[in-house]
Design an enzyme around this catalytic site. Sequence first.
Site, PDB file in Angstrom:
ATOM      1  N   ASN A  79      -4.821-115.457 -36.470  1.00  0.00           N
ATOM      2  CA  ASN A  79      -5.985-115.647 -36.647  1.00  0.00           C
ATOM      3  C   ASN A  79      -6.794-116.071 -38.356  1.00  0.00           C
ATOM      4  O   ASN A  79      -5.448-115.934 -38.590  1.00  0.00           O
ATOM      5  CB  ASN A  79      -6.968-114.428 -35.600  1.00  0.00           C
ATOM      6  CG  ASN A  79      -8.186-113.758 -36.240  1.00  0.00           C
ATOM      7  OD1 ASN A  79      -8.743-114.873 -35.905  1.00  0.00           O
ATOM      8  ND2 ASN A  79      -8.910-112.733 -36.884  1.00  0.00           N
ATOM      9  N   ASP A 108      -6.944-117.264 -33.109  1.00  0.00           N
ATOM     10  CA  ASP A 108      -6.733-118.741 -33.122  1.00  0.00           C
ATOM     11  C   ASP A 108      -6.234-119.278 -31.861  1.00  0.00           C
ATOM     12  O   ASP A 108      -6.181-120.506 -31.069  1.00  0.00           O
ATOM     13  CB  ASP A 108      -7.254-118.892 -34.206  1.00  0.00           C
ATOM     14  CG  ASP A 108      -7.946-119.325 -35.177  1.00  0.00           C
ATOM     15  OD1 ASP A 108      -9.136-119.985 -35.055  1.00  0.00           O
ATOM     16  OD2 ASP A 108      -8.618-118.122 -35.616  1.00  0.00           O
TER      17      ASP A 108
END
Length: 358
Positions: free
Chosen positions: A251, A241
Amino acid sequence: MKRKTDLRSISWQDNCVVIIDQTRLPGELRFLRIKDVHALWQAVKELKVRGAPALGAAAGLGAYLAVRNSKAKDFESFFPGLKKALRYIATSRPTARNLFYGLERIERIALHNRSKGVAQIKRLILKEAQRIMDEDRVSCRLIGEHGERLLKSGDTVLTVCNAGMLATVGEGTALGVLYAAQRKGKRIKVYACETRPLLQGARLTTWELMKHGLDVTLICDNMAATLMRQGKIDKVIAGADRIAANGDAANKIGTYSLAVLARFHRIPFYIAAPASTFDVSIAHGKDIPIEERAAEEVTALFFRKPVAPERVKVYNPAFDVTDQALIKALITDKGVIRPPYHRNIRRIISLKRGHATE
């Protein structure tokens, strides 16, 4: 039902944002038509649309929804409304870099074209949002092409959460690598972690892998170490992310645990993400903002049936950060980046800053 190759997690159709409602999967494939920025904000917050690259598209399209009916006559009266909308969208989820990347691109395109009429700026905002989507489709394809070279036919790959077509505008990051390998004729088996507390691995990853005809087996999150000890895992591939300048990667919660386990068992651990997920303004992962979500996601089974006592204290970070030292390589649309990351990220990644040239 649409064919697997026709499915899009998010698109622009008939003056609406159309998304797959991912909270309904796998039981129901439902498309939602979103016509205003408040509904889009809610869809992002409630994970009806999710995944860093898909959120970049949502940000751009949401900005257009917010201003398309603006009555402003000139840029000076138009821009404050746009800026307010961008700040509002930014409050939906704090961790995914792509959401902010999308918002920044919309702001830049507006500022660059401030001398033009408001109607034309609106059209350029929509065009930029559509460009973000087009670019992500290309990025996913390139990630797949670069990443599949790391896989051998017969490999078994472990993945977590969902980093496929449901998380992007294209066919995915981590799962895009698997799809590219499949197209090359490689036989790939996949183990998918269920991904507590919202079961994105169980509900979403297995759903789309099965649609693509890949051999996938679902496991509980706490089974990964046993599989590795049994020699059943050859590689671990996860999405991201946000990636810091030194290679630390945020993440879905549980990714860090898999990286630690992979290191102990001498299994290569990879992160797959586009250039737009890198945030070179953040030096280290400890500075990445981590979203904390509602206690109910942990205390109730997908919000329906209580699985914990009432009023129990809950800590529910949606993401964790994997130290760059645990990452074998970063699979990107620019190529495969290997250590030393603090040098090679800046050398290889040329972050796209949008096309403020209209």
